[in-house]
Scaffold this active site. Structure first.
Site, PDB file in Angstrom:
ATOM      1  N   GLY A  25       4.660  58.793   3.330  1.00 45.44           N
ATOM      2  CA  GLY A  25       3.374  59.445   3.132  1.00 45.44           C
ATOM      3  C   GLY A  25       2.897  59.507   1.699  1.00 45.44           C
ATOM      4  N   ASN A  26       1.647  59.867   1.559  1.00 46.58           N
ATOM      5  CA  ASN A  26       1.031  60.088   0.254  1.00 46.58           C
ATOM      6  C   ASN A  26      -0.204  60.950   0.429  1.00 46.58           C
ATOM      7  OD1 ASN A  26      -0.808  57.682   1.046  1.00 46.58           O
ATOM      8  ND2 ASN A  26       1.236  56.793   0.840  1.00 46.58           N
ATOM      9  N   GLU A  72      -0.270  52.837  -0.595  1.00 43.28           N
ATOM     10  CA  GLU A  72      -1.542  53.151   0.062  1.00 43.28           C
ATOM     11  C   GLU A  72      -2.622  53.621  -0.917  1.00 43.28           C
ATOM     12  OE1 GLU A  72       1.350  54.300   1.801  1.00 43.28           O
ATOM     13  OE2 GLU A  72       1.134  52.592   3.147  1.00 43.28           O
ATOM     14  N   HIS A  91      -2.080  61.128   4.136  1.00 40.27           N
ATOM     15  CA  HIS A  91      -1.478  60.069   4.947  1.00 40.27           C
ATOM     16  C   HIS A  91      -0.045  60.467   5.276  1.00 40.27           C
ATOM     17  CE1 HIS A  91       0.189  56.421   6.454  1.00 40.27           C
ATOM     18  NE2 HIS A  91       0.904  56.177   5.370  1.00 40.27           N
ATOM     19  N   HIS A  93       3.285  60.284   8.636  1.00 45.04           N
ATOM     20  CA  HIS A  93       3.845  59.571   9.783  1.00 45.04           C
ATOM     21  C   HIS A  93       4.304  60.583  10.837  1.00 45.04           C
ATOM     22  CE1 HIS A  93       5.106  56.052   6.887  1.00 45.04           C
ATOM     23  NE2 HIS A  93       3.795  56.239   6.942  1.00 45.04           N
ATOM     24  N   HIS A 154       2.063  52.222  12.039  1.00 46.59           N
ATOM     25  CA  HIS A 154       2.184  52.736  10.675  1.00 46.59           C
ATOM     26  C   HIS A 154       2.187  54.262  10.625  1.00 46.59           C
ATOM     27  CE1 HIS A 154       0.728  52.189   6.222  1.00 46.59           C
ATOM     28  NE2 HIS A 154       1.609  53.175   6.344  1.00 46.59           N
TER      29      HIS A 154
END
Length: 218
Positions: A25-26, A72, A91, A93, A154
């Site tokens: 993630g970010n 990303e 972002h 998962h 993703h």
């Protein structure tokens, strides 16, 4: 609260709630028209500190901080370039939402009134290789009106006018995906009808002054 402190708080929340694991993630936020804060690559979101936050501009140049850019970063900057009212991108998962994405299933049917009003349809964006233009190309058809996206094979992305808004959309996205998974195991989920949705939108507009973008609903 300073933007960097709020960003760190949200990072810790997504890890605590298991929306990410390891270095996944970010998260980013806009701090001016041309400046953004974003988490660096290869850092556990549960451990993020000030030193793990990069300051960049809209061209992707590093203005402050140390570390490698997230794969990303281009996706974040693309969203900001197209949505001037958006000030945060999250972002992650999350397991249930990502399971839908892996199976090639978008959350584009309406089951819950609160999801209609806060996120609308959640499209499936075809797979794109991280760090390439494929990823930005995959969300291009939806970026102008969607508030949440499933990235095939993703994860998921949510956006908002604030870090809290983007985070809570991620939380609601995962809760929706989890609820639908259980509903499919126990029966056949029933969608809202167009008439029910139109009635909901009328009440939302007349009573609460909220008018969601109908491009993202019908």
């Amino acid at each position: 609260m300073p933007a960097i402190e709020k960003l760190i708080e949200i990072c810790h929340k997504v890890y605590k709630n298991k929306f990410v694991s390891a270095f996944d993630g970010n998260i980013s936020c806009r701090i001016s028209d041309n400046e953004f804060l974003i988490t660096r690559s290869a850092v556990c979101k549960g451990d993020v500190q000030r030193k793990d936050i990069l300051k960049i501009n809209s061209g992707g140049s590093l203005l402050g901080g140390e570390g490698k850019f997230s794969t990303e970063t281009k996706l974040h900057l693309f969203i900001y370039s197209r949505r001037k009212e958006i000030n945060s991108v999250v972002h992650c998962h999350p397991v249930y939402a990502t399971a839908f994405a892996v199976n090639g299933i978008g959350l584009d049917k309406h089951y819950f009134p609160e999801v209609v009003l806060t996120m609308g349809k959640i499209p499936l964006c075809k797979y794109g290789t991280p760090s390439t233009s494929e990823l930005t190309d995959s969300i291009e058809p939806f970026v102008d009106h969607s508030l949440a996206f499933l990235l095939q094979n993703h994860g998921a992305v949510t956006i908002g006018k604030s870090l809290d808004e983007a985070y809570f959309r991620m939380e609601k996205l995962e809760h929706t995906a989890k609820t639908l998974t259980v509903a499919k195991l126990t029966g056949e989920p029933k969608t809202l009808t167009n008439d029910q949705i139109k009635k909901l939108l009328t009440i939302s507009k007349n009573v609460y002054g909220i008018s969601p973008d109908e491009r993202n609903i019908f």
